[in-house]
Design a protein around this motif. Structure first.
Motif, PDB file in Angstrom:
ATOM      1  N   CYS A 179       0.849  -1.174   0.000  1.00  0.00           N
ATOM      2  CA  CYS A 179       0.000   0.000   0.000  1.00  0.00           C
ATOM      3  C   CYS A 179       0.901   1.245   0.000  1.00  0.00           C
ATOM      4  O   CYS A 179       1.831   1.341   0.806  1.00  0.00           O
ATOM      5  CB  CYS A 179      -0.884  -0.003   1.241  1.00  0.00           C
ATOM      6  N   LEU A 180       0.638   2.158  -0.918  1.00  0.00           N
ATOM      7  CA  LEU A 180       1.370   3.433  -0.992  1.00  0.00           C
ATOM      8  C   LEU A 180       0.354   4.563  -1.117  1.00  0.00           C
ATOM      9  O   LEU A 180      -0.749   4.376  -1.633  1.00  0.00           O
ATOM     10  CB  LEU A 180       2.291   3.462  -2.218  1.00  0.00           C
ATOM     11  N   GLU A 181       0.741   5.749  -0.670  1.00  0.00           N
ATOM     12  CA  GLU A 181      -0.121   6.914  -0.819  1.00  0.00           C
ATOM     13  C   GLU A 181       0.685   8.147  -1.188  1.00  0.00           C
ATOM     14  O   GLU A 181       1.895   8.184  -0.993  1.00  0.00           O
ATOM     15  CB  GLU A 181      -0.962   7.149   0.438  1.00  0.00           C
ATOM     16  N   ALA A 182      -0.036   9.123  -1.738  1.00  0.00           N
ATOM     17  CA  ALA A 182       0.583  10.381  -2.152  1.00  0.00           C
ATOM     18  C   ALA A 182      -0.434  11.502  -1.972  1.00  0.00           C
ATOM     19  O   ALA A 182      -1.636  11.254  -1.934  1.00  0.00           O
ATOM     20  CB  ALA A 182       1.041  10.321  -3.608  1.00  0.00           C
ATOM     21  N   HIS A 183       0.065  12.735  -1.865  1.00  0.00           N
ATOM     22  CA  HIS A 183      -0.827  13.884  -1.764  1.00  0.00           C
ATOM     23  C   HIS A 183      -0.163  15.096  -2.389  1.00  0.00           C
ATOM     24  O   HIS A 183       1.042  15.129  -2.616  1.00  0.00           O
ATOM     25  CB  HIS A 183      -1.201  14.172  -0.301  1.00  0.00           C
ATOM     26  N   ARG A 184      -0.981  16.114  -2.689  1.00  0.00           N
ATOM     27  CA  ARG A 184      -0.476  17.375  -3.229  1.00  0.00           C
ATOM     28  C   ARG A 184      -0.334  18.354  -2.102  1.00  0.00           C
ATOM     29  O   ARG A 184      -1.090  18.402  -1.187  1.00  0.00           O
ATOM     30  CB  ARG A 184      -1.445  17.962  -4.246  1.00  0.00           C
TER      31      ARG A 184
END
Length: 124
Positions: free
Chosen positions: A119-124
């Protein structure tokens, strides 16, 4: 009807997208397609979509799903981590997405376990 002010941060989930890919480093994995189960959760400001009630004002998650299918289905990946990263990049290419999480399961990858996932996540 209740009137709300401010942003309407919508959570969109693409659940249990079942695809097949060549994934792994062992010879049996490289030569045989395996199931992968992809789950994407993303957030975007849906204010315009709510106000206008028009598809052109909404994030097109059908397009995102088609891009994921085109990238993953039938293709080869050595590591689940790399595949998860590439799918997350596809989601984040859409500028409206403020935050996203991608989890990819490889069913029956481990003996006695239903699946293993990254599981990976990203945001601005």
């Amino acid at each position: 009807m209740t009137t709300m002010t401010g942003d309407h941060l919508a959570k969109v989930r693409i659940k249990n997208l079942l695809l097949r890919a060549y994934i792994g480093i062992k010879e049996e994995e490289i030569n045989n397609q395996q199931d992968v189960v992809i789950n994407v959760t993303l957030r975007y400001d849906a204010s315009a979509a709510i106000d206008q009630n028009e598809i052109s004002a909404a994030l097109n998650y059908r397009t995102i799903t088609k891009q994921i299918i085109g990238h993953v289905d039938g293709n080869s990946f050595a590591l689940l981590e790399r595949l998860t990263h590439e799918v997350l990049e596809i989601v984040m290419e859409h500028q409206a997405v403020q935050w996203a999480q991608v989890e990819i399961d490889k069913p029956h990858a481990l003996r006695y376990a239903e699946s293993v996932s990254v599981c990976l996540e990203a945001h601005r």
